[in-house]
Design a protein around this motif. Structure first.
Motif, PDB file in Angstrom:
ATOM      1  N   THR A 194       0.680  -1.250  -0.149  1.00 56.08           N
ATOM      2  CA  THR A 194      -0.030   0.228  -0.170  1.00 56.08           C
ATOM      3  C   THR A 194       1.213   1.573  -0.196  1.00 56.08           C
ATOM      4  N   ASP A 195       0.074   1.946  -0.450  1.00 52.28           N
ATOM      5  CA  ASP A 195       0.902   4.127  -0.304  1.00 52.28           C
ATOM      6  C   ASP A 195       1.790   3.417   1.166  1.00 52.28           C
ATOM      7  N   GLU A 196       1.328   3.554   2.404  1.00 49.53           N
ATOM      8  CA  GLU A 196       1.739   3.301   4.255  1.00 49.53           C
ATOM      9  C   GLU A 196       2.493   2.690   3.523  1.00 49.53           C
ATOM     10  N   GLY A 197       3.004   1.392   2.744  1.00 53.00           N
ATOM     11  CA  GLY A 197       3.959   0.341   3.158  1.00 53.00           C
ATOM     12  C   GLY A 197       4.884   0.577   3.013  1.00 53.00           C
ATOM     13  N   LYS A 198       4.633   1.516   1.332  1.00 54.94           N
ATOM     14  CA  LYS A 198       5.749   2.306   0.265  1.00 54.94           C
ATOM     15  C   LYS A 198       6.696   3.178   1.568  1.00 54.94           C
ATOM     16  N   LYS A 199       5.522   3.868   2.135  1.00 56.61           N
ATOM     17  CA  LYS A 199       6.168   5.139   2.560  1.00 56.61           C
ATOM     18  C   LYS A 199       6.814   4.097   4.779  1.00 56.61           C
ATOM     19  N   ALA A 200       6.533   3.710   4.793  1.00 54.81           N
ATOM     20  CA  ALA A 200       7.433   2.659   5.625  1.00 54.81           C
ATOM     21  C   ALA A 200       7.985   2.842   5.387  1.00 54.81           C
ATOM     22  N   PHE A 201       8.018   1.793   4.449  1.00 54.30           N
ATOM     23  CA  PHE A 201       9.841   0.904   3.474  1.00 54.30           C
ATOM     24  C   PHE A 201      10.652   2.298   3.156  1.00 54.30           C
ATOM     25  N   GLU A 202      10.215   3.235   2.909  1.00 57.47           N
ATOM     26  CA  GLU A 202      11.607   4.477   2.127  1.00 57.47           C
ATOM     27  C   GLU A 202      11.864   4.691   3.299  1.00 57.47           C
ATOM     28  N   ILE A 203      11.080   5.005   4.509  1.00 62.80           N
ATOM     29  CA  ILE A 203      11.376   5.567   5.706  1.00 62.80           C
ATOM     30  C   ILE A 203      13.101   4.742   6.328  1.00 62.80           C
ATOM     31  N   TRP A 204      12.816   3.326   6.498  1.00 58.57           N
ATOM     32  CA  TRP A 204      13.031   2.694   6.996  1.00 58.57           C
ATOM     33  C   TRP A 204      14.404   2.156   6.445  1.00 58.57           C
ATOM     34  N   LEU A 205      14.319   2.495   4.528  1.00 57.83           N
ATOM     35  CA  LEU A 205      15.581   2.401   4.213  1.00 57.83           C
ATOM     36  C   LEU A 205      16.374   3.417   4.332  1.00 57.83           C
ATOM     37  N   GLU A 206      15.827   4.466   3.905  1.00 60.97           N
ATOM     38  CA  GLU A 206      16.569   5.968   4.179  1.00 60.97           C
ATOM     39  C   GLU A 206      17.071   6.489   5.406  1.00 60.97           C
ATOM     40  N   THR A 207      17.112   4.982   6.489  1.00 63.07           N
ATOM     41  CA  THR A 207      17.894   5.599   7.394  1.00 63.07           C
ATOM     42  C   THR A 207      18.953   4.727   7.583  1.00 63.07           C
ATOM     43  N   PRO A 208      19.999   5.801   8.349  1.00 65.30           N
ATOM     44  CA  PRO A 208      21.355   5.268   8.153  1.00 65.30           C
ATOM     45  C   PRO A 208      21.946   4.273   8.352  1.00 65.30           C
ATOM     46  N   ILE A 209      22.271   3.278   7.684  1.00 60.45           N
ATOM     47  CA  ILE A 209      23.002   2.061   8.910  1.00 60.45           C
ATOM     48  C   ILE A 209      23.977   2.556   9.455  1.00 60.45           C
ATOM     49  N   MET A 210      23.861   1.979  10.908  1.00 65.52           N
ATOM     50  CA  MET A 210      24.745   1.900  11.594  1.00 65.52           C
ATOM     51  C   MET A 210      25.745   0.599  11.416  1.00 65.52           C
ATOM     52  N   VAL A 211      27.190   0.729  11.849  1.00 69.32           N
ATOM     53  CA  VAL A 211      27.987  -1.219  11.798  1.00 69.32           C
ATOM     54  C   VAL A 211      27.303  -1.928  12.865  1.00 69.32           C
TER      55      VAL A 211
END
Length: 173
Positions: free
Chosen positions: A70-87
């Motif tokens: 869903t659009d909400e799912g896309k938004k949640a995924f995008e937020i997670w994906l764009e969160t910086p990766i920590m070691v």
């Protein structure tokens, strides 16, 4: 993490639970494994949250349940994906995110990879500081295996930094 893997996969196309499992086995299984027993509860949870919808379709004389983001799912995924990766996120989490970086714009990908590289450089400095503490102790031989694990970590982080350099510059791997 499986929630985001599923969202990432159905972001490309609608899939059945079986399709998702096969996709994991053929692409992500090098660094992440999932069973049907863990997958179907996640699909139900995502549907309950409104992040995916399920619909039935007849395929080859059989009804199959397909999942659609869903659009909400896309938004949640995008937020997670764009969160910086920590070691210290764990190697599986780091690689899962980067696996889906094709879904990001080039400038965002580059920014996140540079940040991840910088996080690894900082982490490496901390490992070298820890090494100094062990090296300067009197009974260094008592810490042989602790040092061996530390040196393993140093090698892994150094290789991760090199790997980041290569993918930031889009070198052939």
């Amino acid at each position: 993490m499986l929630e985001y893997i599923v969202l990432g996969m159905v972001n490309y196309e609608d899939m059945t639970g079986y399709d998702i499992k096969k996709y994991i086995e053929s692409g992500i299984s090098v660094f992440y494994k999932a069973s049907f027993g863990s997958l179907y509860p996640i699909l139900k949870k995502l549907a309950n949250k409104g992040l995916v919808t399920m619909y039935e379709s007849n395929y080859g004389g059989r009804n199959k349940n397909y999942y659609h983001i869903t659009d909400e799912g896309k938004k949640a995924f995008e937020i997670w994906l764009e969160t910086p990766i920590m070691v210290d996120d764990g190697n599986g989490m780091q690689l899962v995110k980067i696996y889906f970086y094709d879904l990001l714009q080039e400038d965002k990908r580059r920014e996140l990879l540079i940040r991840y590289r910088e996080n690894n450089v900082t982490y490496l400095k901390g490992l070298y500081e820890l090494e100094e503490q062990y090296v300067n102790t009197r009974n260094k031989d008592c810490y042989y295996y602790k040092l061996s694990v530390l040196y393993y970590g140093i090698r892994i982080i150094k290789e991760t930094i090199k790997w980041c350099d290569d993918i930031i510059e889009r070198k052939d791997l």
